[in-house]
Scaffold this active site. Sequence first.
Site, short mmCIF file in Angstrom:
data_model
loop_
_atom_site.label_atom_id
_atom_site.label_comp_id
_atom_site.label_asym_id
_atom_site.label_seq_id
_atom_site.Cartn_x
_atom_site.Cartn_y
_atom_site.Cartn_z
N GLU A 703 0.87 -1.18 0.00
CA GLU A 703 0.00 0.00 0.00
C GLU A 703 0.90 1.21 0.00
OE1 GLU A 703 -3.18 0.41 2.83
OE2 GLU A 703 -3.12 -1.77 3.06
N CYS A 737 -2.13 8.48 4.10
CA CYS A 737 -2.07 8.18 2.66
C CYS A 737 -3.31 8.73 2.00
CB CYS A 737 -2.05 6.68 2.39
SG CYS A 737 -1.11 5.75 3.55
#
Length: 946
Positions: A703, A737
Amino acid sequence: MAAYDALKFGMGAPDLPLPESWLPRARSLALALAEGERARGPWLDVQRLFSWLPPDEPLGEGLFRLAEALPRTPDRASRRALLREHVPFLRAPAVAALALPLAEAGLRAVARQFVYAESIEAALAQARDDRRHRFSFDMLGEGARTAEDAARGFSRYARAIAATGRAGEPQRLGVSIKLSSLHPRFDACGYPAARALLLERVAGLCASAARAGIGLTIDAEESERAPLQLDLFAALARRPELLAWDGLGIVVQAYRTGALETLREVLALARLRREAGGAALAVRLVKGAYWDAEVKRAQELGLDGYPVFTAKGRTDLAYVAAARALLDAAGIVFPQFATHNPVTVACIVALSEARPPCPFEFQRLHGMGEGLDAAMREQLPALPVRVYAPVGERQELLAYLVRRLLENGASTSHVRQAARSSDPGALVDAALAFAEGPPPAPRLPDPTEILMPERRLARGPDLGRLPTLERLAKEVAAAPKDWLAPVADGDAGTARQAIDAAYAYRDEWARTPVEQRAAALERLADRMEADTPRLVALCVREAGKTLADAHADVREAIDFCRYYAGEARRLFVPLPLPSPAGERNELTLHGRGVFACISPWNFPVAIFTGQVAAALAAGNTVVAKPAEQTPRAALRVTELALEAGIPAQALHLVPGRGEEVGQALVDDPRVAGVAFTGSNATAKAIQLALARRDGPIAPLIAETGGLNAMLVDSTALPEQVVDAVVASAFRSAGQRCSSLRMLYLQEEIAPVVLELLRGAMAALRVGDPADPATDVGPLIDEEAHRALSGYVVQMRAKWPVVGETPLPARAGNFLAPVAFEVGSIRDLPGERFGPILHVARFRIGDLDRVIDDVNACGFGLTMGIHTRLQSRAEQVRRRARVGNLYVNRNIIGAVVGMQPFGGEGLSGTGPKAGGPHYLPRFALERTFTVNTAAAGGDLSLVTSSL
Ligand code: FAD
């Protein structure tokens, strides 16, 4: 139940016991009022509107959606699109073009039924001619998002008070105010800093009202604001210069589970005031206007219970019990009963008749309860009725109407039921049930149990409540000072030793029954829940997270453990596959062996725990390398995991530098898979290292970052947009993120949104993350601070600043939130992991091109769209290449199991964390085929052919 006892026996020292006869009297009066209400209703009020256009049918819903968005939408194209979407028979463009002005005029005419006047002067003139009613004027407007909004709110109220005072009818006229209009930070986090100014403002308004001899009532808003409202009210009630004034009033909401407690405090205050020689306080009792929002919020935050009753009968009971307490206290308070429900009115009248007479009044909203009002005039001519009269300008009319519709649209509300029913007798009987027997049971599962029996959601504190925030701050201060513990970094040798041990144990852990692995993870979740204060303290001190962000981190970790435990039970059982006669086929999942879990610092508890829990649940042993900045949080989670029964041989923690420990892990051919969250560059390096080494090909679950955009069209509500932007771009100091980096505003509403954004950013507070008043904490370290500060300097030289938060002079890696206006996302050099927002304007005709530009960056993590057009949201959905797309909300805080999280392209390999496809990626698949015919034929075939 407290309310039931309070109704029967009074609160404190009732001067009269409640006679049995009150209930039959209430019933007969309720029936008379309900019948009168039906017979005398005006041509149009909410009740009529609901009977013609039920809000749960397409036309009613269409009206509701149009009314909310149409008046504020500046461009014709979007207005037409709204009309086409929400009024099906106007889909033909020619009809829509003609229909637009008609629809707008029609909606305005409807809204006028609910808004008393467009200016206070017009309202006063109208009120002068209506001798039957008293009035409380409410100046319409959204809650303040900026200091300028608040200043405008203040002068709006001040003007209204002055004008009302000049009218010279003190008993008959007054005003109602909302504290959220007087300060942009009327919330728990902002309150300590806001209190002095708020008090000064509201005391100033009260002083003017007192001089004019008119009433001023402080409206009740969301439940988390109730303690703040009470705190200010108490300060006002004690002010010597306001003691003699009998117009100071407060609204108490009966639907709050703490309603009677609040009322007790208000009565105690009234008693003290009276003892000091002061005048009575006015108390307006309402049921409460935010029921759905309160329930939703409690579920989202995983609160211990709901702040409001979940059975309508309980609210009714609490209302009547509170009414009795108010009547008992008449003299030190002036009771004001605000309701449109004839049964509630009848209960109160019956209660009042069972005691010596005392002054009180009823209240209703303008445009509502008119039939009931007429029936009361006939049945109870001596009872005074005050009208709450909203005063506002054109653009505010319809937003206001929609709120009224929402408030009264619930199927449980009297207005809605009366619109549906043709039998007032049955309606009255059902509505009076609360007074006859044990109170009805709650109708909703507890907030943390909404997914039961599947799994319990992580509990969370109500961070909107100041006392809770203060308690949490104390807990952080008192927690063991783990963040001071020295950490010895491991090296390549330590990493290899950990792999040795994990490798030796891998088969045993893979053979451990899935139930045992899942149960250990659930015990870990329980232990983390019990250890929350310490974990939160670590997040705050080691990672610089604010209290709210730290709690969210820990809750997510707990949810990961329970979710993956459930997923393991679901998936790690033999899956029967199609088979021909005489054969049995099954598919099973198995651990791969040793998994390396490499996690970042920005969610030091959640991402670390999520990776480890998934790998363990799938039957792998784990060597975990936490971020260099946050090893202590990882250590605490590991300790809890071992206490929870995860064998020490199955979970190994090796803190250290990426180049040393991380490299040693990915280079070792015994590592059968890697879960990584962090930068794209590191993910690529891991992929290369895995490809280069000997042995089996290992999967990489990565990720990585994102260049996340939010698109806002002209139908969106600017206040909602700004709330979402501020949360998305600046929570966690922009170090998620999922944080918002690029905001696109349709050009027609860009000026309004930017003005609000500028003010909202100015109202944020940067500071010590352990301080409950802090919105934005520090960056993770000096290196990040240096790099981002440099970027901000470069940007300032190139692009205009459109918003900025003041930065207090203090030591530390603090970077104030800042927003630049750029041309497009193409002007961004890449992801910058901090509180830096970029804004651009766009033409609605260019929407596809904007989405293409965002796609062209190559990232694909989160995106937001704010629009009231379903077709536009779908247009974005079809074109955008992102993992998580959110409509009309912020773009952060994905919830485990509900919004599985993870991106595509440069943003990650998938599968999504907290989603149904995650665990299989950590596992091997094996099939098992048995020739059942080998031992004498297929018995099932033989028996079925008999
Ligand atoms: P009813 O139909 O008897 O009650 C509906 C109410 O019951 C809902 O609004 C909700 O409160 C409650 N309810 C609905 N479903 C459930 C359920 N499943 N479980 C438990 N409870 C449920 N509201 C504020 O919040 N703050 C204010 O300052 C305020 N000022 C007002 C001033 C006036 C003059 C008036 C008339 C109303 C005011 N209100 C205020 C709005 C008031 O709360 C709503 O009008 C009221 O909720 C409708 O109640 P009712 O007695 O007229 O109708």
